[in-house]
Design a protein around this motif. Structure first.
Motif, PDB file in Angstrom:
ATOM      1  N   THR A   1       2.072   0.073   1.484  1.00  0.00           N
ATOM      2  CA  THR A   1       2.049  -0.538   2.820  1.00  0.00           C
ATOM      3  C   THR A   1       3.360  -1.161   3.267  1.00  0.00           C
ATOM      4  OG1 THR A   1       1.280  -2.621   1.836  1.00  0.00           O
ATOM      5  CG2 THR A   1      -0.416  -1.075   2.590  1.00  0.00           C
ATOM      6  N   ARG A   2       4.367  -1.241   2.414  1.00  0.00           N
ATOM      7  CA  ARG A   2       5.571  -1.990   2.779  1.00  0.00           C
ATOM      8  C   ARG A   2       6.255  -1.406   4.012  1.00  0.00           C
ATOM      9  NH1 ARG A   2      11.141  -1.706   1.056  1.00  0.00           N
ATOM     10  NH2 ARG A   2      12.201  -3.722   1.308  1.00  0.00           N
ATOM     11  N   HIS A   3       6.300  -0.071   4.124  1.00  0.00           N
ATOM     12  CA  HIS A   3       6.961   0.538   5.275  1.00  0.00           C
ATOM     13  C   HIS A   3       6.186   0.273   6.566  1.00  0.00           C
ATOM     14  CE1 HIS A   3       4.047   3.211   3.570  1.00  0.00           C
ATOM     15  NE2 HIS A   3       4.209   4.177   4.462  1.00  0.00           N
ATOM     16  N   TYR A   4       4.849   0.211   6.459  1.00  0.00           N
ATOM     17  CA  TYR A   4       4.053  -0.150   7.635  1.00  0.00           C
ATOM     18  C   TYR A   4       4.348  -1.594   8.053  1.00  0.00           C
ATOM     19  CZ  TYR A   4       1.225   4.065   6.947  1.00  0.00           C
ATOM     20  OH  TYR A   4       0.796   5.360   6.821  1.00  0.00           O
TER      21      TYR A   4
ATOM     22  N   PRO B   1       3.552  -2.670  11.875  1.00  0.00           N
ATOM     23  CA  PRO B   1       2.564  -3.630  11.382  1.00  0.00           C
ATOM     24  C   PRO B   1       1.199  -3.485  12.039  1.00  0.00           C
ATOM     25  CG  PRO B   1       4.234  -4.713  12.736  1.00  0.00           C
ATOM     26  CD  PRO B   1       4.720  -3.339  12.474  1.00  0.00           C
ATOM     27  N   GLU B   2       1.166  -2.925  13.242  1.00  0.00           N
ATOM     28  CA  GLU B   2      -0.110  -2.751  13.924  1.00  0.00           C
ATOM     29  C   GLU B   2      -0.981  -1.694  13.239  1.00  0.00           C
ATOM     30  OE1 GLU B   2       2.790   0.173  15.572  1.00  0.00           O
ATOM     31  OE2 GLU B   2       2.817  -1.977  15.107  1.00  0.00           O
ATOM     32  N   ALA B   3      -0.380  -0.899  12.352  1.00  0.00           N
ATOM     33  CA  ALA B   3      -1.132   0.138  11.643  1.00  0.00           C
ATOM     34  C   ALA B   3      -1.844  -0.403  10.404  1.00  0.00           C
ATOM     35  CB  ALA B   3      -0.202   1.277  11.234  1.00  0.00           C
ATOM     36  N   LEU B   4      -1.599  -1.663  10.060  1.00  0.00           N
ATOM     37  CA  LEU B   4      -2.213  -2.265   8.876  1.00  0.00           C
ATOM     38  C   LEU B   4      -3.486  -3.007   9.242  1.00  0.00           C
ATOM     39  CD1 LEU B   4       0.876  -3.743   6.986  1.00  0.00           C
ATOM     40  CD2 LEU B   4      -0.424  -1.686   6.400  1.00  0.00           C
TER      41      LEU B   4
ATOM     42  N   TYR C   1      -4.438   4.436   2.845  1.00  0.00           N
ATOM     43  CA  TYR C   1      -3.015   4.104   2.680  1.00  0.00           C
ATOM     44  C   TYR C   1      -2.434   4.657   1.380  1.00  0.00           C
ATOM     45  CZ  TYR C   1      -3.890   0.870   6.506  1.00  0.00           C
ATOM     46  OH  TYR C   1      -4.227   0.335   7.712  1.00  0.00           O
ATOM     47  N   ALA C   2      -3.227   5.446   0.644  1.00  0.00           N
ATOM     48  CA  ALA C   2      -2.730   6.049  -0.588  1.00  0.00           C
ATOM     49  C   ALA C   2      -1.726   7.136  -0.246  1.00  0.00           C
ATOM     50  CB  ALA C   2      -3.892   6.631  -1.395  1.00  0.00           C
ATOM     51  N   THR C   3      -0.786   7.338  -1.156  1.00  0.00           N
ATOM     52  CA  THR C   3       0.284   8.304  -0.915  1.00  0.00           C
ATOM     53  C   THR C   3      -0.215   9.718  -1.033  1.00  0.00           C
ATOM     54  OG1 THR C   3       0.933   8.168  -3.254  1.00  0.00           O
ATOM     55  CG2 THR C   3       2.061   6.727  -1.700  1.00  0.00           C
TER      56      THR C   3
END
Length: 319
Positions: free
Chosen positions: A133-136, A141-144, A317-319
């Motif tokens: 999640t760091r890039h989000y 941030p609205e995607a988290l 959110y998994a790769t």
């Protein structure tokens, strides 16, 4: 058995096995070592705490807490067992962290191992199934989901593939990203075939990559990296010398024959001298063990790092 382990330069990865080797047949607890056992419906949780330097010398393990989760074979994808192990991982993370992680702290996940070798691919597979999640958090941030912390991850590979020591890679990332916690997952070596694929160990003492097969590299721990390190692993291999030694010992016991430990060890050494003691064995079901175990550990760590977020949301959110 101790002589065999020393001769082949084998590290005892599991704290419960180190304790059993030291205690031998006496069953007496080691001074400076505390043990707590919890039996759940499907799994058993053993927490071993090493408290003083004397116990460190005896056990060959650093001061800290080691949690061992023993379950039915992890090659079997039983949803009830899976949920219970995930619950145990979340509870164990709380014990190991001891409130040292704040809700908004950044966490770095490290998946150690060689993705080209199935028995050593637990770490990379763990990264594959972990929510990142760091890039989000930085760019969208609205995607988290509300309450999700920044989490980044890497599977740094092994020296023979990258030409880089794992410590060099991890230290560089830690210095730049500045996470508050490192979670390291790696395949372990067992000294008992019965532990392959049905044991998960967690500790707050860090990890020394390659130690289980006598190829120890620079340790990843709080002393070397400056941040708390939680190490998680599952035994996926056992040295052939251990299997041969245990087979001879069991045969002698069942047949009522005299067992000479030194003589048995010498015979095993002679048979395996061609391999220099480096012959490692893994079960044919290792693909299923790695697949199921990596998913279970990934979800257990995720639920610990993202409390209150559903598993369905975390999987997105998994790769």
């Amino acid at each position: 058995m101790n002589d065999l382990i020393k001769h082949f330069n084998l590290n005892v990865d599991l704290a419960v096995e180190a304790r059993d080797l030291v205690r031998g047949d006496t069953g007496q607890e080691i001074q400076g070592v505390e043990e707590q056992v919890e039996q759940m419906e499907h799994i058993k949780i053993t927490t071993i705490t090493i408290k003083d330097p004397q116990a460190v010398q005896i056990m060959g393990k650093p001061i800290g807490t080691y949690v061992t989760i023993e379950s039915p074979p992890l090659k079997i994808n039983d949803p009830y067992v899976k949920d219970e192990i995930i619950e145990a991982i979340v509870k164990s993370m709380e014990i190991l962290l001891n409130k040292r992680l704040s809700p908004q702290d950044t966490v770095l996940l490290i998946g150690l191992g060689n993705w080209h070798a199935t028995a050593d691919a637990l770490g990379p597979k763990f990264i594959e199934y972990s929510p990142i999640t760091r890039h989000y958090a930085q760019y969208a941030p609205e995607a988290l989901v509300e309450g999700m912390r920044p989490v980044s991850a890497i599977a740094p590979g092994v020296l023979g593939i990258t030409g880089l020591e794992t410590y060099e890679v991890v230290k560089g990332i830690v210095d730049n990203v500045k996470p508050a916690l490192l979670v390291v997952v790696d395949a372990l070596a067992a000294q008992n075939v019965e532990r392959i694929g049905n044991t998960i160990q967690m500790s707050n003492t860090g990890i020394q990559p390659g130690a289980g097969i006598g190829n120890a590299r620079e340790a990843l721990n709080e002393d070397s990296l400056g941040i708390p390190v939680v190490a998680i692993g599952c035994p996926t291999i056992v040295n052939a010398a251990i299997i041969a030694h245990q087979a001879v010992q069991r045969y002698c016991r069942e047949e009522g024959a005299f067992f000479n430990d030194a003589q048995a060890s010498n015979s095993v050494k002679e048979v395996l001298s061609f391999f220099g003691g480096s012959l490692q064995v893994t079960p044919k079901e290792i693909d299923d063990i790695i697949e199921n175990t990596s998913r279970i550990i990934a979800m257990g760590v995720a639920q610990s790092l993202f409390p209150g977020i559903s598993s369905e949301q975390l999987e997105l959110y998994a790769t």
